[in-house]
Design a protein around this motif. Structure first.
Motif, mmCIF file in Angstrom:
data_model
loop_
_atom_site.group_PDB
_atom_site.id
_atom_site.type_symbol
_atom_site.label_atom_id
_atom_site.label_comp_id
_atom_site.label_asym_id
_atom_site.label_seq_id
_atom_site.Cartn_x
_atom_site.Cartn_y
_atom_site.Cartn_z
ATOM 1 N N SER A 61 -20.003 4.369 10.518
ATOM 2 C CA SER A 61 -21.096 3.511 10.968
ATOM 3 C C SER A 61 -21.132 2.186 10.223
ATOM 4 C CB SER A 61 -22.445 4.224 10.813
ATOM 5 O OG SER A 61 -22.668 4.584 9.464
ATOM 6 N N ARG A 62 -20.320 2.076 9.179
ATOM 7 C CA ARG A 62 -20.192 0.802 8.453
ATOM 8 C C ARG A 62 -18.793 0.738 7.870
ATOM 9 N NH1 ARG A 62 -23.199 4.269 5.631
ATOM 10 N NH2 ARG A 62 -25.106 3.516 6.583
ATOM 11 N N ALA A 63 -18.275 -0.471 7.737
ATOM 12 C CA ALA A 63 -16.908 -0.630 7.238
ATOM 13 C C ALA A 63 -16.778 -0.006 5.852
ATOM 14 C CB ALA A 63 -16.537 -2.105 7.198
ATOM 15 N N ASP A 64 -15.735 0.788 5.672
ATOM 16 C CA ASP A 64 -15.524 1.512 4.420
ATOM 17 C C ASP A 64 -14.083 1.276 3.976
ATOM 18 O OD1 ASP A 64 -15.264 3.241 2.317
ATOM 19 O OD2 ASP A 64 -15.887 5.037 3.394
ATOM 20 N N SER A 65 -13.922 0.562 2.870
ATOM 21 C CA SER A 65 -12.574 0.229 2.405
ATOM 22 C C SER A 65 -11.797 1.467 1.962
ATOM 23 C CB SER A 65 -12.655 -0.783 1.251
ATOM 24 O OG SER A 65 -13.398 -0.243 0.165
ATOM 25 N N ASP A 66 -12.496 2.564 1.685
ATOM 26 C CA ASP A 66 -11.818 3.794 1.255
ATOM 27 C C ASP A 66 -11.381 4.668 2.430
ATOM 28 O OD1 ASP A 66 -11.979 3.314 -1.467
ATOM 29 O OD2 ASP A 66 -13.928 4.286 -1.667
ATOM 30 N N MET A 67 -11.741 4.290 3.654
ATOM 31 C CA MET A 67 -11.435 5.139 4.801
ATOM 32 C C MET A 67 -9.941 5.451 4.934
ATOM 33 S SD MET A 67 -12.440 6.999 7.303
ATOM 34 C CE MET A 67 -14.169 6.578 7.681
ATOM 35 N N PRO A 68 -9.017 4.474 4.793
ATOM 36 C CA PRO A 68 -7.592 4.823 4.917
ATOM 37 C C PRO A 68 -7.163 5.922 3.944
ATOM 38 C CG PRO A 68 -7.868 2.445 4.992
ATOM 39 C CD PRO A 68 -9.201 3.010 4.604
ATOM 40 N N TRP A 69 -7.687 5.884 2.738
ATOM 41 C CA TRP A 69 -7.297 6.892 1.760
ATOM 42 C C TRP A 69 -7.938 8.241 2.077
ATOM 43 C CZ3 TRP A 69 -3.269 5.656 -0.954
ATOM 44 C CH2 TRP A 69 -3.004 4.297 -1.186
ATOM 45 N N ARG A 70 -9.162 8.239 2.613
ATOM 46 C CA ARG A 70 -9.766 9.490 3.043
ATOM 47 C C ARG A 70 -8.979 10.091 4.198
ATOM 48 N NH1 ARG A 70 -15.097 7.364 3.567
ATOM 49 N NH2 ARG A 70 -15.356 8.541 5.502
ATOM 50 N N SER A 102 -6.239 0.075 9.691
ATOM 51 C CA SER A 102 -6.125 1.399 10.323
ATOM 52 C C SER A 102 -4.938 2.160 9.748
ATOM 53 C CB SER A 102 -5.973 1.255 11.831
ATOM 54 O OG SER A 102 -4.819 0.485 12.141
ATOM 55 N N GLY A 103 -4.713 1.996 8.472
ATOM 56 C CA GLY A 103 -3.605 2.713 7.853
ATOM 57 C C GLY A 103 -3.327 2.191 6.462
ATOM 58 N N ILE A 104 -2.193 2.606 5.927
ATOM 59 C CA ILE A 104 -1.784 2.233 4.577
ATOM 60 C C ILE A 104 -0.342 1.748 4.615
ATOM 61 C CG2 ILE A 104 -1.344 3.088 2.240
ATOM 62 C CD1 ILE A 104 -3.517 5.195 2.731
ATOM 63 N N GLU A 105 -0.125 0.581 4.057
ATOM 64 C CA GLU A 105 1.224 0.060 3.849
ATOM 65 C C GLU A 105 1.468 0.027 2.352
ATOM 66 O OE1 GLU A 105 3.618 -0.804 5.865
ATOM 67 O OE2 GLU A 105 2.606 -0.731 7.822
ATOM 68 N N HIS A 106 2.276 0.961 1.885
ATOM 69 C CA HIS A 106 2.539 1.074 0.460
ATOM 70 C C HIS A 106 4.038 0.987 0.242
ATOM 71 C CE1 HIS A 106 1.667 2.616 -3.676
ATOM 72 N NE2 HIS A 106 0.480 2.113 -3.404
ATOM 73 N N GLN A 107 4.437 0.811 -1.002
ATOM 74 C CA GLN A 107 5.864 0.629 -1.296
ATOM 75 C C GLN A 107 6.707 1.766 -0.718
ATOM 76 O OE1 GLN A 107 6.725 0.207 -5.443
ATOM 77 N NE2 GLN A 107 8.920 -0.059 -5.143
ATOM 78 N N ASN A 108 6.226 2.988 -0.874
ATOM 79 C CA ASN A 108 6.994 4.138 -0.397
ATOM 80 C C ASN A 108 6.240 4.941 0.663
ATOM 81 O OD1 ASN A 108 9.197 3.746 -2.238
ATOM 82 N ND2 ASN A 108 7.843 4.484 -3.869
ATOM 83 N N LEU A 109 5.302 4.271 1.345
ATOM 84 C CA LEU A 109 4.466 5.019 2.268
ATOM 85 C C LEU A 109 4.001 4.141 3.421
ATOM 86 C CD1 LEU A 109 2.667 7.514 2.999
ATOM 87 C CD2 LEU A 109 0.904 6.494 1.549
ATOM 88 N N GLN A 110 4.124 4.661 4.627
ATOM 89 C CA GLN A 110 3.528 4.048 5.809
ATOM 90 C C GLN A 110 2.709 5.119 6.520
ATOM 91 O OE1 GLN A 110 6.648 2.307 8.213
ATOM 92 N NE2 GLN A 110 6.443 0.327 7.186
ATOM 93 N N PHE A 111 1.447 4.807 6.743
ATOM 94 C CA PHE A 111 0.529 5.784 7.327
ATOM 95 C C PHE A 111 -0.377 5.088 8.334
ATOM 96 C CE2 PHE A 111 -3.775 7.714 7.107
ATOM 97 C CZ PHE A 111 -3.481 8.929 7.698
ATOM 98 N N ARG A 112 -0.568 5.706 9.509
ATOM 99 C CA ARG A 112 -1.371 5.095 10.565
ATOM 100 C C ARG A 112 -2.295 6.123 11.233
ATOM 101 N NH1 ARG A 112 -0.721 1.099 8.660
ATOM 102 N NH2 ARG A 112 0.423 -0.765 9.287
ATOM 103 N N TYR A 113 -3.446 5.646 11.636
ATOM 104 C CA TYR A 113 -4.366 6.410 12.486
ATOM 105 C C TYR A 113 -4.999 5.427 13.459
ATOM 106 C CZ TYR A 113 -7.660 4.549 9.024
ATOM 107 O OH TYR A 113 -8.365 3.719 8.187
ATOM 108 N N GLN A 114 -5.685 5.927 14.460
ATOM 109 C CA GLN A 114 -6.293 5.062 15.475
ATOM 110 C C GLN A 114 -7.746 4.769 15.120
ATOM 111 O OE1 GLN A 114 -5.901 6.832 19.366
ATOM 112 N NE2 GLN A 114 -3.740 7.289 19.080
#
Length: 292
Positions: A61-70, A102-114
């Motif tokens: 319901s509000r922007a959450d910078s921790d959402m990608p990690w959750r 909508s995801g994480i771009e890390h040195q050794n990690l690519q992660f996506r959700y919608q």
């Protein structure tokens, strides 16, 4: 009761039409998923879809910078438990701009959700659903004629028994705050014989749209008195919403429970409201916290 608690309560009975719009399939089974550790991790919704995909939805319901990690934490926990691929979505229900990440771009990690903004969905699709949860959530979707949509939702609510109708109106009014529509609901509700408790108006998030302040606080003593009055009003409104939900789940409430609700502060009421989402009995809601 907060937006998050109200939304999670609605999703206890999966809104079938909404989930079909989001996934292209319908849920056939809601899965009980909880991961205790230092803190309990409880996804908002995990379901088995008709096409056999495993599905995970989080509400925002509000922007959450921790959402990608959750989301990546949930992906790991759920996928490890079920040993199969997982469709993940975040449904944004807030009033501001949806999250850009909508995801994480890390040195050794690519992660996506919608990420899906519920305002991109047409309210008409949910209004036509037989699910009351779908009908109420339509208030958050794309709406051409707000008054007509509210009238249609209230007509559905009007067919419910009184306790269920009061609970549904309370949820509708709370969520309508996200779209600035409580006043319109009050106007339309007054044209129908739907019961509504005046204590609901003591919730500041509703009152701010229904009652205008006539003057500003000038004296510090007056400010303290008004703050105490607002706190009492907020607690009374929270207690009213929780009472409706408890009666809907467990039926007639004993006098002891009604007394506890009437005397509780907002922190206790919020804690009981969250426990209600998973409680099997009335006693589970009011169980004491474990001692460290």
């Amino acid at each position: 009761m907060s937006y998050d608690a109200t939304l999670k309560d609605l999703f206890q009975n999966a809104p079938q039409r909404l989930l079909e719009l989001l996934t292209g399939s319908r849920p056939t089974e809601l899965l009980t998923v909880e991961y205790p550790s230092v803190r309990v991790r409880r996804p908002d919704l995990v379901a088995r879809l008709a096409d056999q995909r495993l599905y995970h939805l989080e509400l925002e319901s509000r922007a959450d910078s921790d959402m990608p990690w959750r989301m990546i934490e949930y992906y790991f926990l759920i996928a490890r438990q079920f040993q199969e691929p997982l469709l993940q979505q975040v449904l944004y229900v807030g009033s501001g701009a949806p999250p850009a990440v909508s995801g994480i771009e890390h040195q050794n990690l690519q992660f996506r959700y919608q990420v899906i903004d519920i305002r991109d969905l047409d309210a008409g699709a949910l209004l036509g659903s037989p699910s009351l949860e779908d009908n109420i959530l339509a208030i958050l979707c794309h709406i051409e004629d707000s008054r007509a949509v509210i009238r249609q939702i209230l007509e559905r609510i009007n067919s419910l028994p009184d306790n269920q109708a009061r609970d549904a109106v309370a949820k509708l009014m709370l969520l309508s705050r996200l779209r600035g529509l409580p006043q319109l609901i009050i106007e339309e509700q007054n044209l129908m014989p739907i019961p509504i408790d005046p204590d609901i108006l003591d919730l500041p998030i509703i009152r701010d749209f229904v009652l205008a302040r006539e003057r500003r606080v000038e004296a510090r003593g007056e400010a303290r008195g008004e703050a105490r009055g607002e706190a009492r009003g907020e607690a009374r409104g929270e207690a009213t919403l929780l009472r409706y939900q408890l009666e809907r789940r467990f039926g007639h409430l004993p006098a002891e429970v009604l007394s506890r609700l009437a005397s509780a502060d907002t922190a206790a009421l919020e804690a009981w409201g969250l426990r209600l989402l998973d409680a099997a009995t009335l006693e589970d809601v009011f169980r004491p916290d474990p001692q460290p």
